[in-house]
Design a protein around this motif. Structure first.
Motif, mmCIF file in Angstrom:
data_model
loop_
_atom_site.group_PDB
_atom_site.id
_atom_site.type_symbol
_atom_site.label_atom_id
_atom_site.label_comp_id
_atom_site.label_asym_id
_atom_site.label_seq_id
_atom_site.Cartn_x
_atom_site.Cartn_y
_atom_site.Cartn_z
ATOM 1 N N ASN A 1 0.876 -1.235 -0.031
ATOM 2 C CA ASN A 1 0.079 -0.063 0.055
ATOM 3 C C ASN A 1 0.848 1.135 -0.027
ATOM 4 O OD1 ASN A 1 -2.142 -1.983 1.884
ATOM 5 N ND2 ASN A 1 -2.796 -0.882 0.220
ATOM 6 N N ASN A 2 1.912 1.094 0.722
ATOM 7 C CA ASN A 2 2.844 2.428 0.949
ATOM 8 C C ASN A 2 4.272 1.916 1.489
ATOM 9 O OD1 ASN A 2 3.147 2.961 3.693
ATOM 10 N ND2 ASN A 2 0.984 3.086 3.785
ATOM 11 N N VAL B 1 4.340 -1.535 3.721
ATOM 12 C CA VAL B 1 3.150 -1.782 4.403
ATOM 13 C C VAL B 1 1.874 -2.525 3.329
ATOM 14 C CG1 VAL B 1 1.022 -0.768 5.510
ATOM 15 C CG2 VAL B 1 3.262 0.125 5.893
ATOM 16 N N ASN B 2 1.561 -3.445 3.984
ATOM 17 C CA ASN B 2 0.392 -4.077 3.225
ATOM 18 C C ASN B 2 -0.801 -4.189 3.810
ATOM 19 O OD1 ASN B 2 -1.162 -5.688 1.552
ATOM 20 N ND2 ASN B 2 0.260 -7.300 1.139
ATOM 21 N N THR B 3 -0.735 -4.921 5.079
ATOM 22 C CA THR B 3 -1.835 -5.163 5.796
ATOM 23 C C THR B 3 -1.834 -4.315 7.091
ATOM 24 O OG1 THR B 3 -0.938 -7.092 6.603
ATOM 25 C CG2 THR B 3 -2.554 -7.365 4.622
ATOM 26 N N GLY B 4 -1.318 -3.367 7.222
ATOM 27 C CA GLY B 4 -1.202 -2.427 8.298
ATOM 28 C C GLY B 4 0.299 -2.530 8.931
ATOM 29 N N LYS B 5 0.731 -3.441 9.211
ATOM 30 C CA LYS B 5 2.210 -3.734 9.653
ATOM 31 C C LYS B 5 3.238 -3.332 8.805
ATOM 32 C CE LYS B 5 2.273 -8.464 8.587
ATOM 33 N NZ LYS B 5 1.952 -9.662 9.050
ATOM 34 N N LEU B 6 4.145 -2.671 9.370
ATOM 35 C CA LEU B 6 5.529 -2.329 8.499
ATOM 36 C C LEU B 6 6.393 -3.456 8.804
ATOM 37 C CD1 LEU B 6 6.399 1.069 10.024
ATOM 38 C CD2 LEU B 6 6.194 0.425 7.665
ATOM 39 N N TYR C 1 -0.358 -5.691 16.414
ATOM 40 C CA TYR C 1 -1.031 -4.165 16.165
ATOM 41 C C TYR C 1 -2.295 -4.260 16.518
ATOM 42 C CZ TYR C 1 -3.788 -2.438 12.042
ATOM 43 O OH TYR C 1 -4.854 -1.832 11.337
ATOM 44 N N PHE D 1 10.195 -4.425 7.513
ATOM 45 C CA PHE D 1 11.434 -3.993 7.490
ATOM 46 C C PHE D 1 12.716 -4.729 6.965
ATOM 47 C CE2 PHE D 1 10.826 0.472 9.299
ATOM 48 C CZ PHE D 1 9.904 0.232 10.212
ATOM 49 N N GLY D 2 13.531 -4.077 6.019
ATOM 50 C CA GLY D 2 14.901 -5.010 5.810
ATOM 51 C C GLY D 2 15.621 -4.748 6.814
ATOM 52 N N LEU E 1 6.798 8.979 3.313
ATOM 53 C CA LEU E 1 6.011 7.937 3.323
ATOM 54 C C LEU E 1 5.657 8.267 1.575
ATOM 55 C CD1 LEU E 1 2.743 6.840 4.819
ATOM 56 C CD2 LEU E 1 2.654 7.410 2.474
ATOM 57 N N TYR F 1 6.954 -3.743 17.955
ATOM 58 C CA TYR F 1 8.008 -4.144 16.890
ATOM 59 C C TYR F 1 9.167 -4.497 17.948
ATOM 60 C CZ TYR F 1 5.649 -1.944 13.081
ATOM 61 O OH TYR F 1 4.855 -1.883 12.072
ATOM 62 N N ARG G 1 3.188 6.423 -1.388
ATOM 63 C CA ARG G 1 2.026 5.289 -1.643
ATOM 64 C C ARG G 1 2.320 4.712 -2.933
ATOM 65 N NH1 ARG G 1 -0.946 7.122 2.139
ATOM 66 N NH2 ARG G 1 -1.186 9.424 2.806
ATOM 67 N N SER H 1 -2.043 1.333 6.593
ATOM 68 C CA SER H 1 -2.157 1.036 5.149
ATOM 69 C C SER H 1 -2.185 2.400 4.384
ATOM 70 C CB SER H 1 -3.452 0.361 4.656
ATOM 71 O OG SER H 1 -3.468 -0.903 5.087
ATOM 72 N N GLN I 1 7.684 3.242 3.714
ATOM 73 C CA GLN I 1 8.191 4.536 4.248
ATOM 74 C C GLN I 1 9.622 4.448 4.581
ATOM 75 O OE1 GLN I 1 5.364 4.775 7.790
ATOM 76 N NE2 GLN I 1 3.444 3.934 6.453
#
Lengths: 109, 115
Positions: A30-31, A92-97, B48, A99-100, A48, B35, A50, B100, A33
């Protein structure tokens, strides 16, 4: 599990030079960051972007997003010693971030 | 306005003990995230909350980890029977709405050391 990977893992440049960090990811988003982290503590939000955007600017920062290649880049122009930090991209896809592992940037005065 | 705050900033405990980590989100933010970050790694998602309920707890590593947000504001992450492998920085973040769409703002973290 980690979603993506930052490249390079470490970068060392002279003050005044530009720094480019890349981020690749695996699933649709979705976005995306970008964050900066000093001394292993809290993350500071930078930009951020999108999924329907291709480029964003904020001061000396420029972020691009290529969803066809599942990749993003962060460009810091005219770097300063104070930019020394670790930089993370989070998707972000389903709310959570997700990270790499981050890129550690050192800017030498 | 105030950012996300976390207490304590550092916690040292012994293996097998119970710990609670607290997060105060930005006022008015409905979404809250936990996290965990190990040395040299990126943060890994734990859980979450959207309001009072856990919208996604898929990142909790096992049943020793539990989190609550009873009034939709402050959250507590609880770890039972701590193990040395639980040592990490625990980060909390909040966003105005589910991320999102919105930026997640992070607190300074709690560094947990299990001896």
């Amino acid at each position: 599990s980690q979603q993506g990977e930052e490249d390079p893992q470490a970068l060392s440049i002279q003050e005044g030079e530009n720094a480019t960090m890349n981020c690749s990811y695996k699933t649709s988003i979705n976005n995306l960051q970008w964050y900066r982290q000093n001394s292993g503590r809290g993350l500071v939000h930078l930009i951020l972007i999108r999924s329907n955007e291709r480029e964003k600017h904020s001061g000396r920062l420029r972020v691009t997003l290529d969803t066809s290649k599942k990749s993003s880049s962060l460009l810091i122009t005219a770097s300063r010693a104070a930019d020394t930090a670790s930089y993370f991209c989070g998707t972000v896809n389903t709310g959570k971030l997700i990270f790499g592992q981050g890129t550690t940037l050192q800017v030498k005065p | 306005g105030a950012g996300v705050s976390q207490t304590p900033s550092n916690k040292v405990t012994e293996k097998g003990k119970y710990v609670e980590l607290r997060c105060d989100p930005i006022s008015g933010h409905t979404a809250l995230y936990w996290y965990r970050q190990s040395l040299g790694q990126g943060p890994e998602f734990l859980i979450y909350f959207q309001g009072t309920g856990a919208a996604d707890d898929s990142g909790l590593p096992n049943d020793r980890f539990f989190a609550v947000r009873p009034e939709g504001s402050v959250s507590t992450l609880k770890i039972q029977r701590t193990e040395r492998g639980d040592s990490a920085v625990y980060l909390c973040a909040s966003s105005l709405r589910p991320s999102s769409t919105d930026t997640q703002y992070f607190g300074p973290g709690t560094r947990l050391t299990v001896l």
